[in-house]
Design a protein around this motif. Structure first.
Motif, PDB file in Angstrom:
ATOM      1  N   ILE C 207      -4.940 -57.863 -41.802  1.00  7.27           N
ATOM      2  CA  ILE C 207      -4.118 -58.995 -42.257  1.00  7.27           C
ATOM      3  C   ILE C 207      -4.847 -59.837 -43.288  1.00  7.27           C
ATOM      4  O   ILE C 207      -6.076 -59.871 -43.320  1.00  7.27           O
ATOM      5  CB  ILE C 207      -3.699 -59.881 -41.061  1.00  7.27           C
ATOM      6  N   ASN C 280      -0.142 -60.237 -46.195  1.00  8.47           N
ATOM      7  CA  ASN C 280      -0.005 -59.255 -45.118  1.00  8.47           C
ATOM      8  C   ASN C 280      -0.347 -59.906 -43.791  1.00  8.47           C
ATOM      9  O   ASN C 280      -1.454 -60.398 -43.592  1.00  8.47           O
ATOM     10  CB  ASN C 280      -0.938 -58.072 -45.410  1.00  8.47           C
ATOM     11  N   GLY C 281       0.610 -59.972 -42.910  1.00  6.37           N
ATOM     12  CA  GLY C 281       0.341 -60.484 -41.565  1.00  6.37           C
ATOM     13  C   GLY C 281       0.193 -61.979 -41.470  1.00  6.37           C
ATOM     14  O   GLY C 281      -0.329 -62.486 -40.483  1.00  6.37           O
ATOM     15  N   GLN C 284       1.727 -63.276 -38.480  1.00  7.75           N
ATOM     16  CA  GLN C 284       0.979 -63.153 -37.217  1.00  7.75           C
ATOM     17  C   GLN C 284       0.286 -64.468 -36.889  1.00  7.75           C
ATOM     18  O   GLN C 284       0.299 -64.946 -35.757  1.00  7.75           O
ATOM     19  CB  GLN C 284      -0.084 -62.050 -37.350  1.00  7.75           C
ATOM     20  N   SER C 316       4.356 -59.686 -45.172  1.00  7.03           N
ATOM     21  CA  SER C 316       4.660 -59.864 -43.746  1.00  7.03           C
ATOM     22  C   SER C 316       3.939 -61.087 -43.234  1.00  7.03           C
ATOM     23  O   SER C 316       3.030 -61.586 -43.877  1.00  7.03           O
ATOM     24  CB  SER C 316       4.216 -58.642 -42.940  1.00  7.03           C
TER      25      SER C 316
END
Ligand SMILES: Nc1ncnc2c1ncn2[C@@H]1O[C@H](COP(=O)(O)OP(=O)(O)OP(=O)(O)O)[C@@H](O)[C@H]1O
Ligand SMILES: Nc1ncnc2c1ncn2[C@@H]1O[C@H](COP(=O)(O)OP(=O)(O)OP(=O)(O)O)[C@@H](O)[C@H]1O
Ligand SMILES: [Mg+2]
Ligand SMILES: [Mg+2]
Lengths: 291, 274, 316, 291, 274
Positions: C207, C280-281, C284, C316
């Protein structure tokens, strides 16, 4: 004309001196304002009020509570965390460390200056150490602190001592050296020397300087403590005010950050007006050493 | 004598005093009326003098005489403008005294009245230049003249902490005299001096007075000195100081005669038997 | 020509290899180039090095910075805090870098997160809230469940990476573990006493750890410059992936690091280390911080955090 | 027996006093050691040597150059970065900022104490401000510094002033208040008041205290500078010694970190023995105000 | 007199001196031989006294007389052990003086010799207890006795800074006397006192001497005082001080007679004509 002739001739006067009336205490009457003005707490309260108003006004005008909240917002946060016991608990932790570090700094300063006043090489040692070590920032001590004291309060105290010691030692030593030769001779006349001379003559005679050193040391102890609590990582739950400030800063709870700083300010005011002012009044003021 | 203040000399040493001048003299230069002075200490209130009245006229050599602790220094400080009376008033030329100033130059009793960071010469000179009493070459000349008079020419460049007690006091005297103030306030200036030096200083003061007819208020402990130096003598009672008597001294011609001995005895009686 | 956008932009980068794209961008004057290409003329770019999320956020809030690189948790904290305040709102411009954080220890008894005892001390640049601390908490949450995300917090200790490295390798202090970033994490493993307990990539995936953000007001007022910046960042990323040797040389030169370009190149080429504008991530982090309550405002999708320019990327 | 009878009878003595021989300067002969001991630089050099040896020995014994390199390793690094101009360049940058901040702190302290000595409310203001603000760490000033001065040296100077101002003001004010009443009266007798009194009487009379304040302030300015350079960042290439230390720390060049600190130590020694000692010798020593 | 040191009284006031005692007296208590004293200042070297010789025997009331700045205070300080001679030696009871000590109690010329942080009473008491000269009830008793003697009972609890110059000196005198040292070194102790107080203090000193026969070294500026107080008088030349003469004073019975006037005239001549 003779020299005397410029003088005015007048009769001699002889009086009976009355001693009965003398005991009366005469006070000049003072206006209400003047009387109020004479109360130190009132004057200082006024100053504080003005400062608070400025803070509030500037904070509102800035309208950026994330960066600099108005006084009222800070007070809100302060009241909340005072009520739920967070600030008192954190303050207690900090105060404990602080007092230990401060006390050790004072003891070491006393030791160093006593050695310094005793001999030329002692003076050189103090001067050299002070000029070398005093400018070093806390990070310089980090490696040694980690080796010698590990994490936690041991190292914090070590750093605290470093920030307190030199300022107090410098002031004390300068104070010692400014003690009048006459007083020094009087002390030695009593048979005092070494420690006895320091304790009975030099310390009281240099007390104004020592007090200044203590004040400066106290303030720097706070500064350092708050910074050191961050560096030396407090394990969770055991943090003091420094940690409280840091935590809230990370979470951008600026009002709480300032509440933490406000606590420091409050303690500063209490210590100055409670402790130091009392000491001053009872010592150097009373002794006529400060005006 | 090679130094005098020319305008004063014109008025006094030259022509006889004209009637206007006499009229001016009739109103006192310094008027102390009902002055009570107190110190507030942390523990209690000390009354130093109680309802003291006296008047000093222009060109008086006015001596304050009284036992130790009776408030002589305090009185002098009040006249100097350092202390406000709790009762009564001090007027100089009819104006109430509110602040110190170089018109009333003070020679203090304390040995630490010299500025430690200035040499003997600088100490005298600085007083003249800062107060605006003299400047440039005149100040330098006056300074050297008076330093010489007090016998410290050899020590002109010494710092005060390297002087003996008596030498320090002599510097203060030189400074006070060099200022040639309207009123010179001297607090036991000669106490630390040996008999010879003291006599020389007294003579110097009188000689200077002959030239410039300045007014001087002089605190002393010595009755003999009071009679020698003073034209008028104020006797104060012990603590708290109250006026006991105000006497005329004898003219210089009568010094050493029975008149002096008589006055001495009178003062002695008044001070010692109370 | 009448210029609608600012002629001067202040950008803050951080210290270390994670900020390589910005270092390259500065060195190669890529932003100046892109701005010119976008018709903005000669834009003056002021580069600053700032250390620590707080200071970067403070500098941003006080209007001293236009664009800054920061750790994802630090950004999320600010984003959530200022959401709804038109004056202060911020948006991310792009992802910056991803890498692996290693949890290393010199205590042979520790094989996994479960083995940490009260006596073990894990060094982090800042406990509880720093990027590393949040990564550790996320890993702990994965291992012990969300409720226990703070299980290892009592063992954490705030120490900057270099000090932590020194402590771990010298073994003379109580600090026996460190959640470190490269190059420190790699260098620690060169010591035979030290072994790895965990690699963040294994637990959380690769991530993004850092991103670039700017105040909304700046973005709204300078759409072209913002776009130019993203383009410049893309170009830098491209340079890094295509010419890692040159990137390494640039890094060594501009950071005056006493590393050899080869060493730097090896770090750049590490499969866990990625430089990309594509976030990315990030979600999360956002989801985790929202769950445990560190942030009050939770973004629904990653696009809520980012400017429209990058919404189409596979983030993401 | 009469009172006199306990006394020893002896003849009177009368002498001719010779003035011719008096001019001779008599010096007590001193041993070689004593003479060497009297050279301050030699004594201090010895102390420095001992400290360096301790450092070297401890460093070697520790055998952990990453944490605490021996003196020789540090010296190597120092020599290298001195030779290639890095340390001089960084030092210059730091010194510039430092001197500006220090000078501004002094000016502000002078201003504050002058106001303070002038009136009761001024004293209260100084006391309140000092007790409130002095304990505050630099981060408390961060938001205001950012708003007012932005990033870079403006803010660093602001923080420097904060770290210098209060210590100097406290020392100066305490010094002013300790000036003997007699000296104060002498000054007022010359017609001095307000600024004139401060300049011509209070400052020289309180010079020992002021110098102490300046020394403490100088040291704290360094400490703060090195910490502040990290916080407020550097525009590329322009960092000072603080940044040099930070950089090398990140690169684990511990010897260079210590070389940076060693530079601070060296500057401290030079300033103490060059500047402050000279000032002391020319002023308070010469004036007999310090022994 | 209600306070004496009993053992001394037994030796002197009671029985006539026995031959041994006389033999002891024949060797001087204090021997100053060829003492040159110098100060090194930043700028130059000042010679305060030059090759001064004299001997003080037990129970002498030894007076140093000399012009201001001739080195009297310096000499006293050297005897007190604060200053090392650059030439010659000072011996007390045959041992070279190397350090100060309570056996040689000093009354300094300076007004700042009291500890500002102690009240009048504490100042005297502290001297007694720290030096180990007296303690507990005895120290308190002695303190009060001497404070009363110098007329400061009313001010026993005042701090030094609230006292007048003369009062401060009286406290120092009380302290010096209360210590009942082997040798009392007094540097112009009465300079700041008025005639009456001064006379009282002189009488007090003589009365105390009658009781305890202590040895005193006394610096004064007043020739009259030197004759009244001293048994032996050392005349010093002006700066740098050298011994000019050492004279015997007259016994108390002859005070006020022609003998006093004659001695005064002699000293005057020696000092003033040189
Ligand atoms: N600063 C002070 N604070 C309180 N009391 C003081 C102060 N100065 C003097 N006094 C008191 O005021 C009284 C008069 O003191 P002052 O100094 O005027 O006496 P004096 O006549 O000059 O005595 P001397 O001849 O001994 O110098 C004394 O009782 C003294 O205790
Ligand atoms: N601390 C000192 N440093 C340098 N010189 C000094 C110092 N103290 C005194 N002197 C010098 O030594 C000489 C003698 O001084 P001292 O104080 O002994 O004189 P004194 O006889 O006591 O004079 P007085 O009667 O005025 O008190 C003087 O010339 C003086 O300038
Ligand atoms: Mg007086
Ligand atoms: Mg003397």
């Amino acid at each position: 004309m003779t020299a005397q002739s410029v003088l005015v001739d007048r009769p001699e006067i002889i009086r009976d001196v009355s001693h009965s009336t003398v005991t009366a205490e005469i006070e000049k009457p003072l206006g209400v304002w003047e009387r109020l003005y004479r109360v130190p707490l009132l004057r200082k309260g006024l100053i504080l009020l003005v400062l608070a108003v400025i803070w509030e006004a500037y904070g509102r005008w800035l309208d950026n509570p994330l960066l600099f909240p108005p006084f009222s917002a800070m007070l809100d946060a302060f009241a909340t965390d005072l009520g739920n016991g967070i600030i008192p608990a954190r303050t207690l932790v900090s105060l404990q460390t602080l007092v230990i570090g401060y006390a050790m700094g004072i003891i070491l300063a006393a030791l160093l200056t006593t050695i310094a006043i005793g001999s030329q090489i002692g003076t050189d040692l103090l001067e050299t150490m002070t000029s070398m070590l005093n400018p070093l920032p806390a990070i310089a001590l980090l490696p040694l602190a980690l080796i010698w004291f590990g994490l936690g309060s041991g190292s914090v105290i070590f750093v605290l001592v470093h920030s307190v010691l030199w300022a107090i030692a410098l002031n004390t030593h300068a104070g010692f050296r400014s003690v009048s030769n006459t007083l020094r001779m009087v002390g030695r006349n009593y048979g005092l020397s070494g420690l006895g001379l320091v304790r009975h003559i030099l310390i009281p005679a240099a007390f104004p300087s020592i007090l200044t050193g203590l004040k400066v040391g106290w303030a720097f102890a706070w500064r350092t403590l708050i910074a050191a609590e961050l560096v030396f990582g407090v394990s969770s739950g055991s943090g003091g005010l420094g940690w409280y400030i840091f935590e809230n800063r990370n979470q951008l709870e600026t009002a709480n950050v300032f509440a933490g700083l406000f606590t420091v300010i409050l303690i500063g005011l209490v210590v100055e007006n409670g402790v130091f002012a009392t000491i001053e009044r009872r010592t150097i003021r009373r002794w006529g050493m400060q005006h | 004598m090679n130094r005098t203040s020319p305008n004063v000399r014109a008025a006094y040493a030259g022509a006889p005093p004209d009637p206007t001048a006499a009229a001016v003299q009739a109103s006192p230069l310094l008027e102390v009326s009902g002055v009570t002075l107190q110190y507030k200490t942390a523990d209690h209130l000390v009354t130093a003098t109680y309802r003291v009245d006296f008047q000093v006229f222009k060109s008086d050599r006015y001596v304050l005489l009284g036992p130790s602790g009776c408030g002589k220094s305090t009185l002098l400080k009040a006249i100097g403008g350092y202390l406000e009376p709790v009762e009564g008033a001090i007027r100089l030329n009819g104006h109430e005294v509110t602040r110190p100033g170089p018109d009333r130059m003070m020679v203090f009793q304390e040995f630490d009245q010299l500025l430690p960071w200035k040499s003997v010469r600088e100490n005298v000179m600085f007083a003249l230049t800062t107060s605006g009493r003299a400047k440039g070459a005149e100040a330098a000349e006056r300074t050297d003249y008076y330093i010489n008079k007090v016998g410290l020419a050899k020590f002109a460049h010494s710092f005060p902490h390297t002087l003996s007690g008596g030498m320090k006091q002599r510097v203060a005297i030189a400074r006070g005299m060099a200022m040639e103030p309207d009123v010179l306030l001297m607090d036991e200036p000669y106490a630390a001096l040996d008999a010879l030096t003291r006599r020389r200083m007294q003579d110097e003061l009188l000689r200077l007075w002959d030239d410039t007819k300045f007014t001087v208020l002089f605190v002393t402990h010595s009755i003999e000195e009071a009679i020698r130096v003073g034209t008028r003598i104020l006797l104060l009672s012990p603590h708290p100081g109250q006026v006991k008597a105000e006497l005329n001294s004898i003219p210089p011609e009568q010094l050493g005669t029975a008149a002096q001995a008589e006055l001495e005895a009178r003062i002695n009686d008044m001070l010692f038997v109370h | 020509p009448l210029r609608a956008e600012t002629a001067e932009v202040h950008i803050s980068k951080g210290y270390g290899i994670l900020y390589l794209p910005m270092i390259v961008m500065e060195h190669e004057k890529l932003l100046e180039k892109q701005a010119k290409a976008a018709g903005l003329g000669d834009v003056k770019v002021g580069w600053l090095e700032l250390d620590g999320g707080n200071v970067i956020n403070d500098a941003m809030i006080s209007g001293n910075l236009d664009i800054a690189a920061i750790g994802v948790p630090g950004f999320l904290t600010l984003w959530s805090k200022v959401k709804g305040n038109a004056k202060l709102e911020v948006s991310a411009l792009a992802g910056l870098s991803a890498t692996s954080l290693y949890l290393n220890t010199n205590n042979p008894a520790i094989k996994s997160l479960k083995d940490f005892g009260a006596k073990d001390k894990i060094a982090l640049p800042g406990i509880k809230t720093s990027l590393s601390a949040v990564v550790l908490q996320m890993a702990v949450a994965k291992e012990f469940g969300d409720d226990n995300y703070a299980k290892l917090d009592p063992m954490t200790v705030g120490l900057p990476h270099p000090e932590a490295y020194t402590a771990l390798v010298s073994g003379k202090t109580e600090v026996n573990s460190h959640l470190g970033s490269p190059p420190y994490s790699f260098m620690e493993l060169e010591n035979p006493q030290v072994h790895r307990v965990m690699n963040s990539v294994d637990v959380l995936g690769n991530i993004s750890l850092d991103l670039v953000y700017a105040p909304k007001r700046f973005i709204d007022a300078n759409p072209k410059l913002t776009a130019a910046f993203v383009a410049a960042l893309d170009e830098a990323d491209k340079l890094i992936s295509e010419e890692p040797g040159r990137a390494a040389a640039i890094y060594v030169q501009s950071s005056k690091a006493k590393l050899s370009p080869d060493e730097v190149e090896r770090m750049i080429k590490d499969p866990d280390t990625k430089f990309s504008t594509t976030p990315n991530g990030v979600m999360q982090f956002a989801n985790f911080m929202g769950r445990v309550g560190t942030i009050k405002n939770k973004p629904a999708t990653w696009q809520d955090l980012f400017i429209a320019n990058v919404h189409s990327l596979p983030g993401s």
